[in-house]
Motif scaffolding. Sequence first.
Motif, short mmCIF file in Angstrom:
data_model
loop_
_atom_site.label_atom_id
_atom_site.label_comp_id
_atom_site.label_asym_id
_atom_site.label_seq_id
_atom_site.Cartn_x
_atom_site.Cartn_y
_atom_site.Cartn_z
N LEU A 1 -35.43 127.92 31.02
CA LEU A 1 -37.05 127.11 30.45
C LEU A 1 -38.26 128.62 29.88
N LEU A 2 -37.74 129.57 30.93
CA LEU A 2 -38.66 130.09 30.91
C LEU A 2 -38.63 130.96 29.27
N LEU A 3 -37.03 131.39 28.92
CA LEU A 3 -36.67 132.26 27.83
C LEU A 3 -37.42 131.59 26.71
N ALA A 4 -36.49 129.60 26.88
CA ALA A 4 -36.77 129.10 25.72
C ALA A 4 -38.07 129.17 25.41
N GLN A 5 -38.43 129.25 26.02
CA GLN A 5 -40.53 128.87 25.46
C GLN A 5 -40.62 129.78 24.53
N PRO A 6 -41.57 128.77 23.41
CA PRO A 6 -42.21 129.83 21.72
C PRO A 6 -43.53 130.29 22.58
N PRO A 7 -43.49 131.71 21.63
CA PRO A 7 -44.92 132.19 22.17
C PRO A 7 -46.01 131.35 22.79
N ARG A 8 -47.05 131.68 23.13
CA ARG A 8 -48.23 131.89 23.25
C ARG A 8 -49.06 131.55 22.19
N VAL A 9 -49.98 130.11 22.06
CA VAL A 9 -50.65 129.94 20.44
C VAL A 9 -52.28 130.04 21.20
N SER A 10 -52.78 129.56 20.21
CA SER A 10 -54.24 129.41 20.73
C SER A 10 -54.49 127.87 21.21
N LEU A 11 -55.91 127.59 21.41
CA LEU A 11 -55.99 126.77 22.42
C LEU A 11 -56.24 125.19 21.65
N PRO A 12 -56.33 125.29 19.76
CA PRO A 12 -56.47 124.28 18.96
C PRO A 12 -54.90 123.93 18.91
N GLU A 13 -53.96 124.60 19.07
CA GLU A 13 -52.39 124.18 18.75
C GLU A 13 -51.84 124.19 19.69
N TYR A 14 -52.43 123.86 21.18
CA TYR A 14 -52.18 124.11 22.06
C TYR A 14 -52.41 122.46 22.82
N ARG A 15 -53.65 122.25 22.10
CA ARG A 15 -54.30 120.71 22.42
C ARG A 15 -53.20 119.91 21.37
N HIS A 16 -52.69 119.97 20.29
CA HIS A 16 -52.18 119.85 19.05
C HIS A 16 -50.42 119.49 20.31
N HIS A 17 -50.13 120.52 20.28
CA HIS A 17 -49.08 120.21 21.42
C HIS A 17 -49.05 119.29 22.73
N ARG A 18 -50.04 119.41 23.19
CA ARG A 18 -50.38 118.62 24.49
C ARG A 18 -50.01 117.44 23.66
N GLY A 19 -50.62 116.60 22.43
CA GLY A 19 -50.89 115.48 21.95
C GLY A 19 -49.29 115.50 21.74
N ARG A 20 -48.87 115.54 21.45
CA ARG A 20 -47.64 114.94 21.09
C ARG A 20 -46.33 115.18 22.27
N THR A 21 -47.17 115.22 24.18
CA THR A 21 -45.92 115.23 25.21
C THR A 21 -45.56 113.73 25.88
N VAL A 22 -44.25 113.69 26.03
CA VAL A 22 -44.10 112.17 27.08
C VAL A 22 -45.49 111.37 27.97
N LYS A 23 -45.75 111.21 27.72
CA LYS A 23 -47.09 110.31 29.20
C LYS A 23 -45.78 110.32 30.15
N PRO A 24 -46.76 110.50 31.49
CA PRO A 24 -46.85 110.72 32.51
C PRO A 24 -45.61 109.25 32.67
N GLU A 25 -46.41 107.80 32.04
CA GLU A 25 -45.43 107.16 32.61
C GLU A 25 -44.34 106.88 32.13
N GLU A 26 -44.21 107.36 30.86
CA GLU A 26 -42.93 106.97 30.29
C GLU A 26 -41.78 108.76 31.02
N ILE A 27 -42.27 109.30 31.57
CA ILE A 27 -41.60 110.47 32.38
C ILE A 27 -41.21 109.46 33.77
#
Length: 299
Positions: free
Chosen positions: A89-115
């Motif tokens: 998983l570490l090798l497959a990770q994309p480069p680190r991004v800025s805080l606004p981009e991270y927040r946008h990415h987080r908005g698309r993650t699966v919710k804990p209840e779904e997990i």
Amino acid sequence: MTRTLLQSLGHWWRRYKYRFVPWIALNLSRNPRTLRYVPVELKDKVISDEDVLVTLLRVFQALFIHDFYKQSATLTVLPEPVQSKYQDLLLAQPPRVSLPEYRHHRGRTVKPEEILYQTLGFSVACATSSLVSAGRGVFVSRGSAPKGAVVSMYPGTVYQKYEPVFFQSIGNPFIFRCLDGILIDGNNRGISKVVYRSCAGRDRLGPLQMSDSTWLTADVQNPLAVGQYVNNCSNERPANVCYQELDVPLAFPVELKQYLPNVAYSCDQQSPLRCVVLVALRDIGQGEELLSNYYTVVG
């Protein structure tokens, strides 16, 4: 005015009495189905500690992997054996991004209840209780929880028998007493909240959290951490879950401790962290409320 005050007190008592142990004890003869007799040799275990740990590890690891975009930064400060478990998983990770981009990415993650649903085949959520004047309750919101499944955890600060809990306990219906006298304060308000946050901050190792504080907020990362809202059963509604205590082993994966919704009041490292889970006594279908036994007789 007096009448309004008495009505308010009566409404409060109708909700609180189901969490008031002396009232439950005095009403046992009228409500025998709130009793659960456990042979002393079983030590109040419905399933084995190993089975509980397997479930918790499955859920926590699924949460960790689904949030790996953030967790990868934490992994870099952990020992190599821990990092090696997630090397692919570490090798497959994309480069680190800025805080606004991270927040946008987080908005698309699966919710804990779904997990939770994807991992165990069911999810749980808080909603208005189906019991009259009982306040909030916990329901199987999706899927079906089989008999023997771990359906929730009781979050909060863990106090040894000799540690001070008087002021935290005043007007607090969320103090859970374990069989050996250890107390867990599951209140997410007032002094209880302050104490939990303080202890969690004390135990933090750099960027690595040793416990989960998100159950104190609306953005909960461990969807099982709702056990403090499980209501007591009644004559008409027998219990479908029961409490089971677990001492967290020292070998518990350090990267997954951030999902444990408990923290020790004392920094004494001699005692293992006490957790309490709720286990299904039968199959529980979608839409059913979880109901427990607040009073257990071991003998």
